[in-house]
Structures are given as structure tokens and as C-alpha cells.
Design a protein around this motif. Structure first.
Motif, short mmCIF file in Angstrom:
data_model
loop_
_atom_site.label_atom_id
_atom_site.label_comp_id
_atom_site.label_asym_id
_atom_site.label_seq_id
_atom_site.Cartn_x
_atom_site.Cartn_y
_atom_site.Cartn_z
N ASN A 154 0.90 -1.43 -0.03
CA ASN A 154 0.09 -0.15 -0.02
C ASN A 154 0.86 1.19 -0.06
N PRO A 155 0.72 2.09 -0.91
CA PRO A 155 -0.28 2.00 -2.23
C PRO A 155 0.27 1.00 -3.21
N PRO A 156 -0.69 0.37 -4.01
CA PRO A 156 -2.06 0.66 -4.14
C PRO A 156 -2.87 -0.06 -3.35
N GLY A 157 -2.22 -1.09 -2.50
CA GLY A 157 -3.05 -1.94 -1.84
C GLY A 157 -3.55 -3.01 -2.45
N ASN A 158 -4.63 -3.11 -3.15
CA ASN A 158 -5.47 -4.30 -3.96
C ASN A 158 -5.49 -5.37 -3.03
N GLU A 159 -6.32 -5.00 -1.85
CA GLU A 159 -6.54 -6.06 -0.87
C GLU A 159 -7.69 -7.06 -1.40
N ALA B 210 3.99 5.11 20.43
CA ALA B 210 4.48 6.20 19.96
C ALA B 210 3.95 6.48 18.65
N GLY B 211 3.43 5.28 17.73
CA GLY B 211 2.91 5.70 16.17
C GLY B 211 1.21 5.48 16.72
N VAL B 212 0.42 5.34 15.65
CA VAL B 212 -0.98 5.44 15.60
C VAL B 212 -1.24 4.27 14.57
N THR B 213 -2.57 3.54 15.16
CA THR B 213 -3.34 2.30 14.40
C THR B 213 -4.80 2.74 14.27
N ASP B 214 -5.41 1.71 13.82
CA ASP B 214 -6.95 1.95 13.52
C ASP B 214 -7.64 2.18 14.60
N ILE C 8 -16.67 -10.39 16.99
CA ILE C 8 -16.73 -9.76 15.61
C ILE C 8 -15.12 -9.75 15.11
N LEU C 9 -15.28 -10.22 13.81
CA LEU C 9 -13.77 -10.11 13.35
C LEU C 9 -13.97 -9.25 11.96
N ALA C 10 -13.01 -8.02 12.00
CA ALA C 10 -13.07 -7.30 11.06
C ALA C 10 -11.53 -7.30 10.32
N VAL C 11 -11.48 -7.68 9.13
CA VAL C 11 -10.20 -7.87 8.43
C VAL C 11 -10.41 -6.52 7.40
N VAL C 12 -9.29 -5.69 7.69
CA VAL C 12 -9.62 -4.08 6.92
C VAL C 12 -8.51 -4.09 6.28
N SER C 13 -8.46 -3.12 5.11
CA SER C 13 -7.52 -2.61 4.05
C SER C 13 -7.13 -1.03 4.71
N ASP C 14 -5.85 -0.65 3.97
CA ASP C 14 -5.42 0.69 3.97
C ASP C 14 -5.00 1.17 5.38
N GLU C 15 -4.85 0.34 6.29
CA GLU C 15 -4.36 0.86 7.47
C GLU C 15 -2.89 1.57 7.45
N GLU C 16 -1.98 1.26 6.81
CA GLU C 16 -0.88 1.85 6.47
C GLU C 16 -0.76 3.24 5.76
N ALA C 17 -1.94 3.62 5.13
CA ALA C 17 -2.02 4.92 4.36
C ALA C 17 -3.08 5.56 5.11
N GLY C 18 -3.67 5.26 6.24
CA GLY C 18 -4.48 6.26 7.07
C GLY C 18 -5.98 5.65 7.58
N GLY C 19 -6.31 4.42 6.63
CA GLY C 19 -7.41 3.71 6.88
C GLY C 19 -8.62 4.28 5.97
N ASP C 20 -8.72 5.31 5.11
CA ASP C 20 -9.82 5.70 4.45
C ASP C 20 -10.45 5.01 3.73
N VAL D 22 0.21 -3.90 3.44
CA VAL D 22 1.65 -3.88 4.11
C VAL D 22 2.29 -2.82 3.43
N VAL D 23 3.57 -2.44 4.03
CA VAL D 23 4.50 -1.20 3.49
C VAL D 23 5.25 -1.99 2.41
N THR D 24 5.90 -1.04 1.61
CA THR D 24 6.61 -1.43 0.71
C THR D 24 7.83 -2.05 1.10
#
Length: 449
Positions: free
Chosen positions: A32-37, A386-390, A144-156, A88-90
Motif C-alpha cells: 500500500n499503495p496501491p493496496g489491492n487487498e 508512539a505511532g498510531v493504529t486503526d 466480531i472479526l473485521a479484516v480491513v484494508s488501508d491501515e498503512e495509509a490512514g485507513g480511509d 503492508v508497506v513497501t
């Protein structure tokens, strides 16, 4: 890229083989980018539906899919949310020992991008949930299980999209487990398991300085570029003021509790703001970990000046990746920077995403006890990230996240460096360790610890 496992019989028994499940997830390149999850999410959907789960796939855009499923409970307590991301990141420009998208097993590790961040944890959550269903277990409340996309780029396209468009799916949830905690951390001969209970906030700032510009053939002194250099040097050499928040205090007390008397006394002096920075300077690698948990921080990342080599700029700006401690406002960050940098530097907040509110420790003792029993002699403790997550997105719905991705990590493996780095890998044994710990949580959730 090796194809993932195929065939209903293989999928049906993957719950018993979390390592193999992780290998399959790694083989989807979800950089991510582009993700394509979507393809990875489709595979997860196949696994879960084969195991008897009803699933829902939701997407802001088709290639950026998210999946939600539920293990029905008795309704005695509010639901528990487990969530993780598969982007994932590059790996661009990195020379890996084993290809990053093959899921190779070597030297006791599964190698690949996402093993630690966070396809490994997604595999653990899936395995624990499928095992519970296969055994006919009915939890105290829905899981509840949620499997999500785009966390590494902000979660939009991921958690933020779900929170803003499908909040009803998370109704009544108070607690969740997500990434960035529950793995072993070694301090001398002691083993600590930090459980994330709070995280810093994004607070990006643009700092601008001005001065006389002109033609590059006629040098100027002390103008915008020189002011930029002075500003960067100040940020490099000086810290922002000390803040001892309650979660950080608890974290430091937990680490100190496993140290010899002299080191224990020294580490506790971090909680005295008059001595904090001096102790951090003496604490070596541990000091580097604790420094951002005791200060607001800014890292200069993007510089904008002249667009032509022969033009001296009259305006220069630098974007600062600011990270704000839990419970503090963006105005505090601006005030601290203004006091440090002086009035000539113009400061503008360009992005602020408030983090979760003050920690709710209601589930902490249960999580800590699970880890303590899984690794006798270890010391669980709270962690401020120190960082951020979803977590910041789900917090908007009143959901408190604990970073709980249990992993037993050897002393010579630095999780923080590997998570986005070269040769990211997870011990094979950690996959079983983490799956078992999450499975225990499903049984203990809603019961007194």
C-alpha cells in the motif's frame, strides 16, 4: 508468487495450521499503495465461509475490500471486536534474505512482508475463531472479526470507511483487540509483555520561514534557507517539554519492577520531569523507546522551497510529522513548538486526528493474566504506542482497543525495526503461541479475571 492453498478440504483445516494460513496471506502482494487487498480478502472469505461463517464484504472502492464476520454469543456481555489489516508497506529497494512475498519457512521463522505487521496476527485471530466455532463454543458475547484494508495509509478505505458508513455493525462494542502489543520485550534477563492501552495522536504541522530572495548568483546571508537550517538544528538538538501521562507512568513502573534495585531506582527517575531527559540520555536503547512516550515529538519530513536552482527562495516550509501524547490538544503542540522555535517561524496545523480517550483498563487484567500464564515468570504491563493504529477510528464509536497480538519473541529480534524493515519475520512457534492466547481470550471474555 506462489499460489495460495486451494481446495475445500485444505481450507477447512487451515484453523489447525495458522502458520500455513499466514504463508497464504503473505503470498498476496498487498503493498500500500496501491493496496489491492480484494484478492487477499477474497481468500479469507473462502476460508471463513468454508468453516461455516457468514461473512460480509464492504468496500469504498472494489479493490480495497474489507471483511466482517461474527461468532454469535450468548448475549450476556457486549460484543468483543477483533480487527487487523492485510495491507503492508513497501519492500522497494530492500535486499531480503528470502523473497518478501513467498512466505518461506527457514531457521525457525516465517519470512515475509506482513508477518509482524500484521498478517501474522490476522492469521492468529482467524485460527482462534475457527477453532472456537469448530468446537461448538458459544462465547459470553458475540465476537466480531473485521479484516480491513488501508491501515498503512490512514485507513480511509478501511477502518475509517467502516466507522463512517457502517457504524451499526459495531453497535454496543466496548472493547477490541488490535495491533501493536502483547509481544515479548526483553529487559536484561527479564521478559516483559507490553499491552497497548493508549497511542499518540497524529498532529502534522507546517512550519514556514521567510526572508529576502533573489538570484542564485548573488548569495544572501541569514535569510529563509539559513533560518530553515537553524530551525532544523534546533529540532535535532532539543526535545519538547516532558509530560508524564498515567499510562506511561504505569508502563515504566512495570519495566522497573523486573530490574535490579539500582536500575529500578534509576528508571523510576524518568517520572521526575526535572531528571527525565538526563536519564533518557543514559538509558541507551531503552531510552530511545521511552523518549517519544514522555514528549510530544516532531520529525521534519517534507521541505518545500524554490523550484529553480538559480532562484533563492523568499519562503521555505517544512512539514513536521508531529505525534501528540494521549489526552493533549493540538494547541499544546503548537505552543511548545512556538516556545522552542521563536516567533519568526509560522506554524500551521495541517492534519490532526485525535486518538482514543483516556485508557479504559477494564480488560487489561484478563489480557495480562493470559500472557502471564502462557509464559510463566514474565511481566505484562501497559504500553503507550508512539505511532498510531486503526484504534483512533474505532474510538469514535466508543470502542477501546488493546494492542494484543501475542508473540513470543527471542531477545535478539527487534520487532520495532523489523515490522517495516528488511527481513521481517516471525518465529514459527509464535504463531501457535498467539493463536492459543487469543483462543483463551474468547473463552475468558466476559468473565472475572
Amino acid at each position: 508468487m506462489n499460489p495460495p492453498a486451494k481446495g475445500e478440504s485444505n481450507l477447512a483445516t487451515l484453523r489447525e495450521r495458522p502458520v500455513e494460513l499466514l504463508q497464504n496471506l503473505i503470498r498476496f502482494d498487498t503493498t500500500n499503495p496501491p493496496g489491492n487487498e480484494a484478492a487477499c480478502i477474497g481468500f479469507i472469505d473462502d476460508v471463513l465461509t468454508t468453516a461455516g461463517f457468514e461473512t460480509m464484504i464492504l468496500a469504498r472502492k472494489e479493490p480495497r475490500a474489507n471483511l466482517i464476520t461474527r461468532l454469535p454469543g450468548r448475549g450476556d456481555v457486549p460484543p468483543l471486536l477483533m480487527y487487523g489489516h492485510v495491507d503492508v508497506v513497501t519492500t522497494e529497494g530492500q535486499a531480503w534474505t528470502h523473497p518478501p512475498f513467498e512466505g518461506t519457512i527457514a531457521d525457525g521463522y516465517v519470512w515475509g512482508r506482513g508477518t509482524l505487521d500484521m498478517k501474522g496476527a490476522v492469521a492468529m485471530m482467524m485460527s482462534a475463531l475457527m477453532r472456537a466455532k469448530a468446537e461448538g463454543f458459544v462465547p459470553a458475547g458475540d465476537v466480531i472479526l473485521a479484516v480491513v484494508s488501508d491501515e498503512e495509509a490512514g485507513g480511509d478505505y478501511g477502518a475509517r470507511y467502516l466507522v463512517e458508513n457502517h457504524a451499526d455493525l459495531f453497535k454496543g462494542i466496548l472493547y477490541a483487540i488490535g495491533e501493536a502489543g502483547g509481544f515479548s520485550f526483553h529487559v536484561g534477563s527479564a521478559t516483559v509483555y507490553p499491552i497497548m492501552v493508549a497511542e499518540k495522536q497524529i498532529c502534522w504541522i507546517r512550519a514556514t520561514v521567510r526572508g529576502e530572495g533573489g538570484h542564485g548568483s548573488m548569495p544572501v546571508r541569514g535569510e529563509a534557507m539559513a533560518k530553515l537550517a537553524q530551525m532544523l538544528q534546533t529540532l535535532d538538538r532539543r526535545r519538547l517539554p516532558v509530560h508524564v501521562t498515567e499510562p506511561t507512568r504505569q508502563m515504566i513502573e512495570a519495566i522497573a519492577s523486573v530490574l535490579p534495585a539500582t536500575q529500578k531506582l534509576l528508571l523510576r527517575q524518568l517520572l521526575n520531569p526535572a531528571l527525565t531527559n538526563a536519564i533518557l540520555n543514559l538509558a541507551g536503547p531503552l531510552g530511545e523507546v521511552l523518549n517519544p512516550l514522555l514528549h510530544n515529538t516532531v520529525s521534519p519530513t517534507v521541505v518545500q522551497a524554490s523550484t529553480k536552482t538559480n532562484v533563492i527562495p523568499c519562503e521555505v516550509s517544512v512539514e513536521l510529522d508531529g505525534r501528540l501524547l494521549p489526552g493533549l490538544s493540538a494547541e499544546v503542540m503548537v505552543s511548545e513548538l512556538r516556545a522552542l522555535l521563536g516567533s519568526e517561524v509560522e506554524l500551521e496545523i495541517i492534519r490532526h486526528e485525535p486518538g482514543p480517550p483516556e485508557p479504559d483498563m477494564g480488560l487489561f487484567d484478563t489480557l495480562a493474566d493470559i500472557l502471564r500464564k502462557a509464559d510463566p515468570g514474565s511481566t505484562p504491563g501497559p504500553l503507550v504506542l508512539a505511532g498510531v493504529t486503526d484504534a483512533r477510528h474505532f474510538a469514535r464509536l466508543g470502542i477501546h482497543t488493546y494492542g494484543f497480538t501475542p508473540m513470543k519473541i527471542p531477545p535478539d529480534l527487534n520487532v520495532w525495526q523489523l515490522a517495516h524493515g528488511i527481513d521481517e519475520r516471525i518465529p514459527v512457534d509464535s504463531m501457535e503461541f498467539g493463536t492459543e492466547a487469543i483462543y483463551k481470550l474468547l473463552h475468558r471474555f466476559g468473565k472475572a479475571s
